[in-house]
Design a protein around this motif. Structure first.
Motif, PDB file in Angstrom:
ATOM      1  N   HIS A  90       0.829  -1.201   0.000  1.00  0.00           N
ATOM      2  CA  HIS A  90       0.000   0.000   0.000  1.00  0.00           C
ATOM      3  C   HIS A  90       0.864   1.251   0.000  1.00  0.00           C
ATOM      4  O   HIS A  90       0.532   2.242  -0.647  1.00  0.00           O
ATOM      5  CB  HIS A  90      -0.909   0.013   1.239  1.00  0.00           C
ATOM      6  CG  HIS A  90      -1.951  -1.062   1.250  1.00  0.00           C
ATOM      7  ND1 HIS A  90      -2.645  -1.414   2.385  1.00  0.00           N
ATOM      8  CD2 HIS A  90      -2.403  -1.886   0.264  1.00  0.00           C
ATOM      9  CE1 HIS A  90      -3.495  -2.390   2.106  1.00  0.00           C
ATOM     10  NE2 HIS A  90      -3.363  -2.700   0.832  1.00  0.00           N
ATOM     11  N   GLY A  94       1.191   4.386  -2.536  1.00  0.00           N
ATOM     12  CA  GLY A  94       0.759   5.669  -1.965  1.00  0.00           C
ATOM     13  C   GLY A  94      -0.681   5.648  -1.503  1.00  0.00           C
ATOM     14  O   GLY A  94      -1.306   6.684  -1.336  1.00  0.00           O
ATOM     15  N   GLU A  95      -1.205   4.451  -1.256  1.00  0.00           N
ATOM     16  CA  GLU A  95      -2.635   4.325  -0.940  1.00  0.00           C
ATOM     17  C   GLU A  95      -2.901   3.835   0.482  1.00  0.00           C
ATOM     18  O   GLU A  95      -4.011   3.446   0.802  1.00  0.00           O
ATOM     19  CB  GLU A  95      -3.296   3.357  -1.936  1.00  0.00           C
ATOM     20  CG  GLU A  95      -3.310   3.896  -3.355  1.00  0.00           C
ATOM     21  CD  GLU A  95      -3.903   2.912  -4.349  1.00  0.00           C
ATOM     22  OE1 GLU A  95      -4.203   1.768  -3.943  1.00  0.00           O
ATOM     23  OE2 GLU A  95      -4.043   3.290  -5.515  1.00  0.00           O
ATOM     24  N   HIS A  96      -1.885   3.854   1.309  1.00  0.00           N
ATOM     25  CA  HIS A  96      -2.071   3.260   2.637  1.00  0.00           C
ATOM     26  C   HIS A  96      -3.008   4.064   3.529  1.00  0.00           C
ATOM     27  O   HIS A  96      -3.496   3.550   4.522  1.00  0.00           O
ATOM     28  CB  HIS A  96      -0.721   3.040   3.321  1.00  0.00           C
ATOM     29  CG  HIS A  96       0.190   4.222   3.329  1.00  0.00           C
ATOM     30  ND1 HIS A  96       0.708   4.783   2.197  1.00  0.00           N
ATOM     31  CD2 HIS A  96       0.698   4.940   4.354  1.00  0.00           C
ATOM     32  CE1 HIS A  96       1.491   5.803   2.521  1.00  0.00           C
ATOM     33  NE2 HIS A  96       1.491   5.925   3.818  1.00  0.00           N
ATOM     34  N   ALA A  98      -5.678   5.724   2.160  1.00  0.00           N
ATOM     35  CA  ALA A  98      -6.794   6.034   1.263  1.00  0.00           C
ATOM     36  C   ALA A  98      -8.126   6.078   2.006  1.00  0.00           C
ATOM     37  O   ALA A  98      -8.994   6.886   1.676  1.00  0.00           O
ATOM     38  CB  ALA A  98      -6.848   5.002   0.145  1.00  0.00           C
ATOM     39  N   LEU A 102      -6.740  10.337   2.188  1.00  0.00           N
ATOM     40  CA  LEU A 102      -5.419  10.930   1.955  1.00  0.00           C
ATOM     41  C   LEU A 102      -4.678  10.185   0.848  1.00  0.00           C
ATOM     42  O   LEU A 102      -4.674   8.958   0.818  1.00  0.00           O
ATOM     43  CB  LEU A 102      -4.586  10.883   3.240  1.00  0.00           C
ATOM     44  CG  LEU A 102      -5.184  11.604   4.460  1.00  0.00           C
ATOM     45  CD1 LEU A 102      -4.328  11.357   5.686  1.00  0.00           C
ATOM     46  CD2 LEU A 102      -5.301  13.091   4.183  1.00  0.00           C
ATOM     47  N   LYS A 103      -4.093  10.948  -0.025  1.00  0.00           N
ATOM     48  CA  LYS A 103      -3.284  10.367  -1.095  1.00  0.00           C
ATOM     49  C   LYS A 103      -1.823  10.658  -0.794  1.00  0.00           C
ATOM     50  O   LYS A 103      -1.401  11.807  -0.729  1.00  0.00           O
ATOM     51  CB  LYS A 103      -3.690  10.988  -2.442  1.00  0.00           C
ATOM     52  CG  LYS A 103      -2.794  10.625  -3.614  1.00  0.00           C
ATOM     53  CD  LYS A 103      -2.925   9.165  -3.989  1.00  0.00           C
ATOM     54  CE  LYS A 103      -1.981   8.812  -5.155  1.00  0.00           C
ATOM     55  NZ  LYS A 103      -1.796   7.361  -5.277  1.00  0.00           N
ATOM     56  N   MET A 104      -1.056   9.622  -0.588  1.00  0.00           N
ATOM     57  CA  MET A 104       0.350   9.792  -0.255  1.00  0.00           C
ATOM     58  C   MET A 104       1.201   9.609  -1.511  1.00  0.00           C
ATOM     59  O   MET A 104       0.739   9.073  -2.515  1.00  0.00           O
ATOM     60  CB  MET A 104       0.771   8.773   0.812  1.00  0.00           C
ATOM     61  CG  MET A 104      -0.184   8.669   1.991  1.00  0.00           C
ATOM     62  SD  MET A 104      -0.491  10.228   2.814  1.00  0.00           S
ATOM     63  CE  MET A 104       0.994  10.356   3.812  1.00  0.00           C
ATOM     64  N   SER A 106       3.572   8.041  -4.053  1.00  0.00           N
ATOM     65  CA  SER A 106       3.907   6.651  -4.373  1.00  0.00           C
ATOM     66  C   SER A 106       5.427   6.490  -4.428  1.00  0.00           C
ATOM     67  O   SER A 106       6.159   7.450  -4.660  1.00  0.00           O
ATOM     68  CB  SER A 106       3.274   6.240  -5.706  1.00  0.00           C
ATOM     69  OG  SER A 106       3.756   7.069  -6.736  1.00  0.00           O
TER      70      SER A 106
ATOM     71  N   LYS B  58      -6.323  -1.033   6.091  1.00  0.00           N
ATOM     72  CA  LYS B  58      -5.754   0.316   6.126  1.00  0.00           C
ATOM     73  C   LYS B  58      -6.351   1.053   7.317  1.00  0.00           C
ATOM     74  O   LYS B  58      -7.457   0.721   7.762  1.00  0.00           O
ATOM     75  CB  LYS B  58      -6.099   1.059   4.836  1.00  0.00           C
ATOM     76  CG  LYS B  58      -5.500   0.432   3.587  1.00  0.00           C
ATOM     77  CD  LYS B  58      -5.977   1.143   2.333  1.00  0.00           C
ATOM     78  CE  LYS B  58      -5.427   0.436   1.091  1.00  0.00           C
ATOM     79  NZ  LYS B  58      -5.950   1.021  -0.165  1.00  0.00           N
TER      80      LYS B  58
END
Lengths: 195, 71
Positions: A90, A94-96, A98, A102-104, A106, B58
């Motif tokens: 994740h 960059g989706e950990h 999500a 929040l978009k982190m 990648s 998550k």
């Protein structure tokens, strides 16, 4: 390939390097006209960062087998410092975060940015690849996201939510890298003129 | 003063929980079944999430609202 050793049995107290699942971080508690609102984030996994000597003394202070109570409360801890573990796949996407909207950024794991992360050469992150007998996927600790939980809360969920604990050396490696990250000094960009 | 343990029980406001709370099947720490990747997806080198072990969940936000009762 595993890059750490862990122990499956927990100590009688919270220990540095302990990994717990489903740990809540209280964002805020607000009261308005008789209605109370609690916002919390539940992290699937966290690792304990608090110094083990502090945890050991706090444990001894609370669970003193001798009948004589401690002469003072000097060793009492109020909170435990933890950092979340994110599923490494994740993180690379960059989706950990999500589910928090929040978009982190990648991270390409086949390029230098990903390889250095997995070799624990990027100060912000700590990569943990668990042995096959531990049911946790390869994970990344993001030191920037550390938070504290109350000792009482962690003690309460500990029997049910304990997963494993990092073995010595791997625990110290994590602790030392976190301390170094926290102690970094942000230098101003002197190429940018001040306004 | 009312017992804080009862704060959210009887006065719990339904419908005030975020959608992430209501996710139907995915449970943190649980085991889930996912479709097997097609050959095209594998060829596209899509990272495979290992769902046979813990850690597929998550972080999620949970909001609870309740009325304070008693006094």
């Amino acid at each position: 390939v595993a890059n750490i050793n862990v122990k499956k049995k927990r100590l009688k107290r919270i220990s540095q390097g302990d990994i717990f699942r489903n740990v809540e971080c209280i964002e805020y508690v607000a009261e308005k006209r008789g209605t109370i609102e609690v916002s919390k984030i539940e992290f699937p996994f966290v690792v304990v960062l608090t110094q083990d000597c502090d945890l050991e003394q706090d444990g001894r202070y609370k669970n003193n087998p001798a009948a004589k109570p401690p002469s003072n409360d000097d060793k009492k801890l109020f909170s435990v410092l933890v950092a979340p573990l994110y599923n490494a796949e994740h993180v690379f996407l960059g989706e950990h975060l999500a589910d928090l909207g929040l978009k982190m950024a990648s991270i390409n794991k086949s390029k230098t940015e990903g390889k250095t992360l997995m070799q624990n050469e990027r100060p912000r992150y700590h990569f943990l690849d668990f042995p096959t007998d531990i049911p946790v996927v390869a994970s990344v600790t993001d030191f920037k996201h550390y938070f504290s939980v109350s000792v009482a809360y962690l003690e309460k969920i500990r029997p049910k939510n304990f997963v494993c604990r990092l073995s010595e050396l791997y625990r110290e490696d994590l602790s030392q890298r976190f301390a170094a990250y926290l102690a970094r000094i942000g230098l101003p960009d002197i190429s940018v003129p001040h306004k | 003063m009312s017992n804080p343990r009862h704060l959210f029980s009887s006065e719990y406001t339904k419908g005030s929980v975020t959608s992430s709370e209501e996710a139907p099947t995915l449970q943190t720490g649980g085991f889930v079944k996912v479709p097997i990747l097609t050959a095209e997806q594998q060829a596209a080198n899509i990272p495979r999430i290992d769902t046979t072990r813990y850690g597929t969940g998550k972080p999620r936000r949970i909001i609870i609202r309740g009325r304070i009762s008693g006094g």
